[in-house]
Design a protein around this motif. Structure first.
Motif, mmCIF file in Angstrom:
data_model
loop_
_atom_site.group_PDB
_atom_site.id
_atom_site.type_symbol
_atom_site.label_atom_id
_atom_site.label_comp_id
_atom_site.label_asym_id
_atom_site.label_seq_id
_atom_site.Cartn_x
_atom_site.Cartn_y
_atom_site.Cartn_z
ATOM 1 N N ARG A 276 8.444 4.073 1.908
ATOM 2 C CA ARG A 276 8.954 4.091 0.534
ATOM 3 C C ARG A 276 8.444 2.865 -0.229
ATOM 4 N N PRO A 277 7.137 2.801 -0.460
ATOM 5 C CA PRO A 277 6.591 1.634 -1.169
ATOM 6 C C PRO A 277 7.111 1.559 -2.596
ATOM 7 N N ARG A 278 7.425 0.347 -3.043
ATOM 8 C CA ARG A 278 7.978 0.152 -4.381
ATOM 9 C C ARG A 278 6.895 -0.237 -5.390
ATOM 10 N N HIS A 279 5.917 -0.998 -4.957
ATOM 11 C CA HIS A 279 4.896 -1.495 -5.881
ATOM 12 C C HIS A 279 3.755 -0.480 -6.013
ATOM 13 N N ASP A 280 3.193 -0.377 -7.190
ATOM 14 C CA ASP A 280 2.095 0.574 -7.428
ATOM 15 C C ASP A 280 0.912 0.305 -6.504
ATOM 16 N N TYR A 281 0.609 -0.966 -6.269
ATOM 17 C CA TYR A 281 -0.532 -1.296 -5.419
ATOM 18 C C TYR A 281 -0.285 -0.849 -3.977
ATOM 19 N N THR A 282 0.932 -1.055 -3.489
ATOM 20 C CA THR A 282 1.263 -0.599 -2.137
ATOM 21 C C THR A 282 1.150 0.912 -2.041
ATOM 22 N N ARG A 283 1.622 1.607 -3.080
ATOM 23 C CA ARG A 283 1.519 3.071 -3.076
ATOM 24 C C ARG A 283 0.066 3.519 -3.041
ATOM 25 N N SER A 284 -0.830 2.788 -3.743
ATOM 26 C CA SER A 284 -2.244 3.167 -3.731
ATOM 27 C C SER A 284 -2.861 2.934 -2.358
ATOM 28 N N LEU A 285 -2.453 1.868 -1.661
ATOM 29 C CA LEU A 285 -2.961 1.616 -0.307
ATOM 30 C C LEU A 285 -2.534 2.727 0.651
ATOM 31 N N VAL A 286 -1.258 3.079 0.593
ATOM 32 C CA VAL A 286 -0.732 4.116 1.497
ATOM 33 C C VAL A 286 -1.394 5.455 1.197
ATOM 34 N N ALA A 287 -1.582 5.769 -0.081
ATOM 35 C CA ALA A 287 -2.195 7.048 -0.451
ATOM 36 C C ALA A 287 -3.661 7.108 -0.060
ATOM 37 N N SER A 288 -4.344 5.955 -0.010
ATOM 38 C CA SER A 288 -5.775 5.937 0.292
ATOM 39 C C SER A 288 -6.060 6.011 1.783
ATOM 40 N N ALA A 289 -5.101 5.673 2.625
ATOM 41 C CA ALA A 289 -5.343 5.637 4.070
ATOM 42 C C ALA A 289 -5.594 7.052 4.596
ATOM 43 N N PRO A 290 -6.716 7.267 5.307
ATOM 44 C CA PRO A 290 -6.978 8.601 5.859
ATOM 45 C C PRO A 290 -5.973 8.935 6.947
#
Length: 525
Positions: free
Chosen positions: A498-512
């Protein structure tokens, strides 16, 4: 487009490839997966005629109706770069350090007689723009060392597609890249396949990457293709034991014994690091660059903390500051209540490239004993016994102390790096991308080793990595860095779920990731 039949390879009489059969159609991504030593890269080099002296190759490799294995060197030179493009694993090594990136992309066009120098440079600028490096942002007159890792990989791709080849071979094209850069490179390769209609041979040991990219895959082990088919079908069926072992290793989570909460061991309070360059320095855009910006964190005894973020986020600067190798502009860093200093035996480091961190001229036993110099009066009387003990703790033999670093495999070198960190019996170990270049099964064994050592010695770990799979598997808490700051911190499971920061969400979404239903247990598992 290319049909390989009965490909065999021997080097100095030693069989390497054992009758490979596969084909790649136009507009198709074909994944070749397996661990180091399985023969993936040698398969590509055999197709291109780039084998070492003493190599004997047989079989057929029909590329648009012509047998690559029967071509002369002159005929192969006409195919390389024009008909078949190659993206090497390490762009910094593959690119010429004394040529500008524009000239390197143009070189392929000039060599093949496709354009004169002036026209070739114009086309090179177009190819660089095609891979996301437009002249307005990245000058074609730059040199490779002036670019980031992701930018260098894009230059290597631009050079490989300069002649619009019909087949593109990508050998581990994203191994050491950040997750967001990796996602961009993979999207770029996928777009080239769709728009240019080329075939792509994707060579990798990362099952998550191949699951998201390839329509069909072949699993290689010891020079043989042990399983082949549609990607989803191979992941679901896992008919061969080796395929099952690879998939299990890719999702491996070490069995960690929770340690009782200890006292605060490491304290970072408002740490800032500025880099200053002369105003006339060619790389200076401002007189001061803040690489670390008021960072604060705490690490308890026996705890594992992951530091994640893209290149340039400040992770390595933070690590150097903690090790006492980077002076602080502001703030304070304390280990067990005392200010940190360079050479403090209470903390040790495991570097990303174990081969580069060992002296190739010395037996590894001598390198392992180097931390004894920092122990002063507490230096052990029998250093050789301590070296033998450290080797045994990481699963190696005492006799290995007399061997040289080039005599070990990648996984063994990483074990040696861990042994050197243990030799001084530290309380804190900083690990900088410790498994980023390892095969999935070797990575699983190294993570198991680290978990076991932590339990036995109550070690604290600071993991610096861009691999969220490793962070999820081995850390208790995670701190996300961007632009020299920590933008999010908390328990690992909570931050990644449950990432709160936009940057963290982008990292999690980018991980294959391998689709969850592809790895569910089946009748063959």
């Amino acid at each position: 487009m290319i049909a390989v039949r009965g490909l065999r390879l021997a080097i100095s009489g030693q069989p390497i490839l054992h009758g490979l059969d596969f084909g790649i159609a136009a507009g198709e991504v074909f994944g070749l997966v397996g661990e180091s030593g399985s023969g993936k890269s040698l398969t590509a080099l055999a197709l291109l005629g780039l084998l070492p002296e003493g190599a004997q190759v047989s079989g057929r490799a029909l590329f648009e109706g012509r047998d690559l294995l029967a071509m002369t060197e002159a005929e192969l030179c006409a195919v390389r770069g024009a008909g078949i493009g190659l993206i090497s694993q390490e762009p910094m090594t593959a690119l010429n350090p004394v040529m500008t990136i524009g000239d390197q992309v143009a070189e392929t066009l000039i060599v093949h007689g496709a354009a004169r120098p002036r026209a070739a440079r114009r086309i090179a600028a177009e190819r660089l723009a095609r891979v996301g490096l437009p002249p307005g942002r990245i000058d074609p007159g730059r040199y490779p060392h002036e670019l980031s890792g992701g930018q260098r990989q894009r230059v290597a791709i631009a050079a490989a597609i300069a002649m619009r080849p019909r087949l593109l071979i990508a050998d581990e094209p994203t191994t050491a890249l950040d997750v967001t850069i990796q996602a961009q490179i993979l999207a770029l390769l996928g777009g080239l396949v769709r728009e240019e209609g080329m075939g792509l041979l994707l060579i990798t040991h990362d099952l998550a990457v191949v699951a998201g990219m390839a329509r069909r895959i072949a699993v290689m082990q010891a020079g043989r293709i042990v399983e082949e088919g549609a990607a989803e079908a191979v992941f679901r069926a896992r008919r061969h034991p080796y395929t099952r072992a690879l998939i299990a290793a890719s999702a491996h989570v070490p069995a960690r014994r929770p340690l009782p909460p200890g006292e605060v061991l490491l304290t970072v309070e408002g740490a800032a690091v500025d880099y200053r360059l002369p105003r006339r320095h060619p790389f200076a855009r401002a007189p001061r660059f803040r690489a670390l910006d008021r960072v604060s964190l705490r690490l308890r005894a026996g705890e594992s903390l992951g530091i994640v973020g893209e290149s340039g986020a400040g992770k390595s600067t933070l690590a150097r500051a903690i090790l006492g190798l980077e002076p602080l502009t502001a703030g304070a860093i304390r280990l067990a209540g005392r200010p940190v200093r360079a050479g403090d035996p209470r903390m040790q480091a495991v570097f990303q490239d174990p081969y580069g961190s060992f002296d190739p001229r010395l037996p590894v036993g001598r390198s392992l004993a180097e931390p004894f110099h920092a122990l002063g009066p507490s230096r052990p009387r029998d250093g050789s016994a301590r070296v033998a003990e450290a080797l045994a703790e990481v699963g190696l033999k005492p006799g290995d102390a007399t061997r040289f670093i080039h005599e070990f495999s990648g996984g063994q070198r990483q074990r040696l790096a861990i042994a050197r960190a243990l030799i001084a019996r530290p309380r804190l170990i900083l690990l900088d991308e410790p498994v980023s270049a390892l095969d999935v099964s070797v990575r699983a064994r190294i993570l198991d080793l680290l978990a076991g050592l932590q339990a036995r010695h109550s070690l604290s770990y600071l993991f610096i990595t861009h691999d969220l799979t490793v962070v999820r598997a081995i850390t208790d808490r995670v701190a996300v860095m961007q632009g020299g700051r920590i933008v999010e911190e908390g328990p690992t499971a909570e931050v990644l779920a449950r990432p709160r920061h936009d940057y963290t969400r982008s990292l999690v979404a980018s991980a294959p990731a391998i689709p969850g239903d592809w790895t569910a247990r089946s009748a063959h598992a």
